[in-house]
Design an enzyme around this catalytic site. Structure first.
Site, PDB file in Angstrom:
ATOM      1  N   ASP A 192      11.597 -46.984  14.492  1.00  0.00           N
ATOM      2  CA  ASP A 192      12.480 -47.256  13.361  1.00  0.00           C
ATOM      3  C   ASP A 192      11.658 -46.961  12.123  1.00  0.00           C
ATOM      4  OD1 ASP A 192      15.151 -47.988  12.615  1.00  0.00           O
ATOM      5  OD2 ASP A 192      14.299 -49.724  11.623  1.00  0.00           O
ATOM      6  N   ALA A 194      16.849 -34.896  17.401  1.00  0.00           N
ATOM      7  CA  ALA A 194      16.097 -33.845  18.084  1.00  0.00           C
ATOM      8  C   ALA A 194      14.754 -33.566  17.410  1.00  0.00           C
ATOM      9  CB  ALA A 194      16.930 -32.561  18.135  1.00  0.00           C
ATOM     10  N   PHE A 214      12.617 -33.297   7.412  1.00  0.00           N
ATOM     11  CA  PHE A 214      13.982 -33.818   7.366  1.00  0.00           C
ATOM     12  C   PHE A 214      13.977 -35.102   6.560  1.00  0.00           C
ATOM     13  CE2 PHE A 214      11.855 -35.293  11.177  1.00  0.00           C
ATOM     14  CZ  PHE A 214      12.151 -36.649  11.255  1.00  0.00           C
ATOM     15  N   GLY A 215      15.148 -35.691   6.370  1.00  0.00           N
ATOM     16  CA  GLY A 215      15.230 -36.953   5.639  1.00  0.00           C
ATOM     17  C   GLY A 215      14.802 -36.794   4.191  1.00  0.00           C
TER      18      GLY A 215
END
Length: 201
Positions: A68, A10, A154-155
């Site tokens: 990716d 999302a 994020f990540g």
């Protein structure tokens, strides 16, 4: 124009929708169409992005966009690379950002070279058999911190420090990140190609 985004992330959908807004395209997450995630068997970001884009286009009958992306750390020979989202899981750990960040810190403990880059491959196809996929790469260099900083993103964002900005990525606002990031760099190039080749915008 409606494009299927070959992702169910999302936060990634929000980022990419903002980046492609100048073209007037609408991104639809593949999950909302009942499309399962594609296999990612390749060793490069570009090959995996192409496989995901073709899968989403084949299942939906619509043009598709796939990303990716991940982190490439020089001292680790480019790891975690295409395995960035599964880095801790691959070592028998838990799935998720926190576990991935913890493994990265363990792997880099005591190492002086902490240079790294976020890498993004974006691929767009008009259909599953498109012989001329549009491919764009973005790279955002920085270095890995010894402890997380910031609460955004994020990540690996809390561990990735960007020297020209003097902040970790997780300390940047969404607007600022969308100007500088690897995804923004790749999107800018893909937008240019979509205008030139697909005659959008």
């Amino acid at each position: 124009m409606k494009l299927v985004l070959a992702s169910n992330n999302a936060k990634k959908l929000v980022e990419l929708q903002a980046l492609f807004a100048p073209l007037g395209v609408e991104l639809v997450a593949q999950g909302s169409l009942g499309i399962a995630e594609a296999e990612e068997p390749f060793e490069t970001f570009a090959e995996n992005a192409l496989a995901k884009a073709r899968h989403a286009a084949r299942a939906s009958g619509l043009p598709a966009l796939a990303d990716d992306s991940g982190l490439s750390v020089d001292a680790l020979g480019g790891a975690p690379g295409v395995r960035s989202a599964r880095y801790a899981l691959d070592a028998g750990g838990e799935k998720g950002d926190a576990a991935n960040n913890e493994r990265l810190l363990r792997e880099l403990a005591g190492r002086e070279d902490r240079t790294a880059r976020f890498v993004c491959a974006l691929v767009a196809v008009r259909g599953a058999a498109d012989p001329e996929p549009l491919v764009a790469m973005g790279r955002w260099p920085g270095r890995i911190l010894t402890a997380p900083r910031g609460t955004g993103g994020f990540g690996y964002d809390p561990l990735m420090f960007i020297p020209p900005l003097c902040r970790a990525v997780a300390e940047l606002g969404a607007g600022e990140k969308n100007i500088h990031s690897h995804r923004a760099l790749a999107a800018g190039e893909l937008v240019r190609q979509m205008r030139e080749v697909w005659k959008l915008g």
